[in-house]
Design a protein around this motif. Sequence first.
Motif, PDB file in Angstrom:
ATOM      1  N   GLU A 166       0.831  -1.212   0.000  1.00 46.96           N
ATOM      2  CA  GLU A 166       0.000   0.000   0.000  1.00 46.96           C
ATOM      3  C   GLU A 166       0.861   1.256   0.000  1.00 46.96           C
ATOM      4  O   GLU A 166       0.561   2.230  -0.701  1.00 46.96           O
ATOM      5  CB  GLU A 166      -0.912   0.001   1.231  1.00 46.96           C
ATOM      6  CG  GLU A 166      -2.007  -1.049   1.204  1.00 46.96           C
ATOM      7  CD  GLU A 166      -2.763  -1.137   2.529  1.00 46.96           C
ATOM      8  OE1 GLU A 166      -3.812  -1.789   2.556  1.00 46.96           O
ATOM      9  OE2 GLU A 166      -2.294  -0.557   3.534  1.00 46.96           O
ATOM     10  N   SER A 191       0.888   3.886  -3.256  1.00 44.30           N
ATOM     11  CA  SER A 191       0.426   5.239  -2.958  1.00 44.30           C
ATOM     12  C   SER A 191       1.493   6.269  -3.308  1.00 44.30           C
ATOM     13  O   SER A 191       1.206   7.297  -3.938  1.00 44.30           O
ATOM     14  CB  SER A 191       0.048   5.364  -1.481  1.00 44.30           C
ATOM     15  OG  SER A 191      -1.021   4.491  -1.156  1.00 44.30           O
ATOM     16  N   ILE A 216       0.162   8.467  -6.489  1.00 43.98           N
ATOM     17  CA  ILE A 216      -0.652   9.587  -6.008  1.00 43.98           C
ATOM     18  C   ILE A 216       0.188  10.855  -5.906  1.00 43.98           C
ATOM     19  O   ILE A 216       1.290  10.846  -5.359  1.00 43.98           O
ATOM     20  CB  ILE A 216      -1.271   9.255  -4.633  1.00 43.98           C
ATOM     21  CG1 ILE A 216      -2.207   8.040  -4.745  1.00 43.98           C
ATOM     22  CG2 ILE A 216      -2.025  10.456  -4.067  1.00 43.98           C
ATOM     23  CD1 ILE A 216      -2.722   7.543  -3.403  1.00 43.98           C
ATOM     24  N   VAL A 223      -8.797   9.565  -4.682  1.00 40.22           N
ATOM     25  CA  VAL A 223      -8.776   8.122  -4.917  1.00 40.22           C
ATOM     26  C   VAL A 223     -10.132   7.538  -4.566  1.00 40.22           C
ATOM     27  O   VAL A 223     -10.464   7.352  -3.392  1.00 40.22           O
ATOM     28  CB  VAL A 223      -7.685   7.428  -4.088  1.00 40.22           C
ATOM     29  CG1 VAL A 223      -7.600   5.944  -4.475  1.00 40.22           C
ATOM     30  CG2 VAL A 223      -6.329   8.108  -4.291  1.00 40.22           C
ATOM     31  N   THR A 227      -5.042   1.408   4.125  1.00 39.41           N
ATOM     32  CA  THR A 227      -5.052   1.854   2.729  1.00 39.41           C
ATOM     33  C   THR A 227      -5.320   3.351   2.647  1.00 39.41           C
ATOM     34  O   THR A 227      -4.625   4.101   1.956  1.00 39.41           O
ATOM     35  CB  THR A 227      -6.123   1.091   1.931  1.00 39.41           C
ATOM     36  OG1 THR A 227      -6.039  -0.298   2.220  1.00 39.41           O
ATOM     37  CG2 THR A 227      -5.951   1.314   0.442  1.00 39.41           C
ATOM     38  N   HIS A 241      -2.341   5.522   3.945  1.00 39.40           N
ATOM     39  CA  HIS A 241      -1.242   5.635   2.973  1.00 39.40           C
ATOM     40  C   HIS A 241      -1.613   6.579   1.840  1.00 39.40           C
ATOM     41  O   HIS A 241      -0.758   7.348   1.359  1.00 39.40           O
ATOM     42  CB  HIS A 241      -0.879   4.258   2.422  1.00 39.40           C
ATOM     43  CG  HIS A 241      -0.052   3.439   3.354  1.00 39.40           C
ATOM     44  ND1 HIS A 241       1.183   3.837   3.807  1.00 39.40           N
ATOM     45  CD2 HIS A 241      -0.279   2.233   3.926  1.00 39.40           C
ATOM     46  CE1 HIS A 241       1.687   2.918   4.610  1.00 39.40           C
ATOM     47  NE2 HIS A 241       0.809   1.942   4.712  1.00 39.40           N
ATOM     48  N   GLN A 242      -2.859   6.543   1.408  1.00 37.88           N
ATOM     49  CA  GLN A 242      -3.303   7.464   0.354  1.00 37.88           C
ATOM     50  C   GLN A 242      -3.242   8.909   0.830  1.00 37.88           C
ATOM     51  O   GLN A 242      -2.821   9.805   0.099  1.00 37.88           O
ATOM     52  CB  GLN A 242      -4.719   7.087  -0.088  1.00 37.88           C
ATOM     53  CG  GLN A 242      -4.782   5.754  -0.821  1.00 37.88           C
ATOM     54  CD  GLN A 242      -6.192   5.208  -0.973  1.00 37.88           C
ATOM     55  OE1 GLN A 242      -7.149   5.750  -0.411  1.00 37.88           O
ATOM     56  NE2 GLN A 242      -6.340   4.121  -1.713  1.00 37.88           N
ATOM     57  N   SER A 286      -9.552   2.410  -6.439  1.00 39.59           N
ATOM     58  CA  SER A 286      -9.162   1.387  -5.463  1.00 39.59           C
ATOM     59  C   SER A 286     -10.338   0.425  -5.248  1.00 39.59           C
ATOM     60  O   SER A 286     -11.366   0.812  -4.685  1.00 39.59           O
ATOM     61  CB  SER A 286      -8.776   2.065  -4.142  1.00 39.59           C
ATOM     62  OG  SER A 286      -8.384   1.127  -3.173  1.00 39.59           O
TER      63      SER A 286
END
Length: 461
Positions: free
Chosen positions: A108, A112, A116, A122, A131, A134-135, A184
């Motif tokens: 993850e 990311s 990103i 996302v 998840t 991390h995004q 995602s």
Amino acid sequence: MADNRDRSWAEPYKIKMVEPVQMISREERERAIEEAGYNTFLLRSRDVYIDLLTDSGTSAMSDRQWAGMMMGDEAYAGSENFYHLEEAIQKYYGYEHIVPTHQGRGAEHMISQLMIDEGDFVPGNMYFTTTKLHQELAGGTFVDVIIDEAHDPENEHPFKANVDLNKLEDLIKEKGAEKIPYVSIATSVNMAGGQPISMDNLKKVRELTNKYDIPIIHDMTRVAENAYFIKQREEGYEDTPVKEIVREICSLTDGATMSAKKDALVNIGGFLALDDEELFKKAQNMVVVYEGLHTYGGMAGRDMEALAIGITESVDEDHIRARVGQVQYLGEKLIDMGVPVVRPIGSHGVFLNAKKILPHLSQDELPAQTLAAELYLDAGIRSMERGVVSAGRNPETGEHNYPDLELVRLTIPRRVYTQAHMDVVAESVEAVYQQREDITGLAFDYEPEYLRFFQSRFKKR
């Protein structure tokens, strides 16, 4: 035995090694949960009788996996076990390139950071804690585009992990496709109660993302369980082997993050799988910085071998039928007892509806965290909160996020417990439910900055 659905069934394995467990006294449990700050994550495992905290890394490996561990090639570079793992992933999942990681979180982090940019959005079919974090750390904003039915624990929709295609396209049009690095997509969505996405919906998501040239990144942690539900519930797949459904799901995506500690039946490990060669090369370079060399990542050779074997076992028809069947068994018992749970029963655990069980507690009184503590007090059963504590705070306002779902997850490890253990769990939940009106809530006593549900401490109000 003939295939007769009206007759009893048994687990498709026999036990050749046991780990003794014991239930400590009520007084000892009261002391243990108080010392843990009423957070089940902070309990010592020796004080737990039946551990349903998570199915992550807690499953029992097979004799073939243990035998494979003895074949570990611990060479720093070019481990033979890496190539066995690569071959298994290509065969059963179809992704071209893999980067091994210590667990799903490592994958993850990489995807990311690689995909990103600051200010990106996302979209996904409901958040998962690590998840989403991390995004956000990469500068993105998660946007939930799951169907509305997923937020209603009593709705019986068979595929509550489906994407609302209108929500997704509206977001793309509003923000612009260039601000959507990927969609995602999780199979067997954890926070919704282990709910599956249908193949039909995933195909439509693929068609929509192709229209805007947006990749799909697959959280495939429980893909085999999702495939089993497709086989059971989706027209046209009733005679399709689970392994073929798994391969078809993966073919509709461009890459995947995998915590192998769930479906793939190992105690540690994960990987990032990609079809795009340029992105793969960047990930290969990045893994050397954060995990280890590209042919072991964060894993020992012996663990990669166990994982390669576990992937094969995860799509075995008898295994997946019994694995999901045990979860269904517990869920149906609780429904028969009148206990409010997320319906339909999901793939990896039964999710208790804490809002319905403790309606006298507001979300500020942390009903799911409270219920998890009460289950431990009753019979030494460890479960996990999945509500306002897990949802964290709004990074801009600092206020709690208040999810519609306030749940306690009874997560079943694979090949670990018997049906008798499930009976004990059901009776304990029923006992707590019967004295629910006497239960008082909790308040935060300590709160870390990130992923607070792991380490927060609470106190009685």
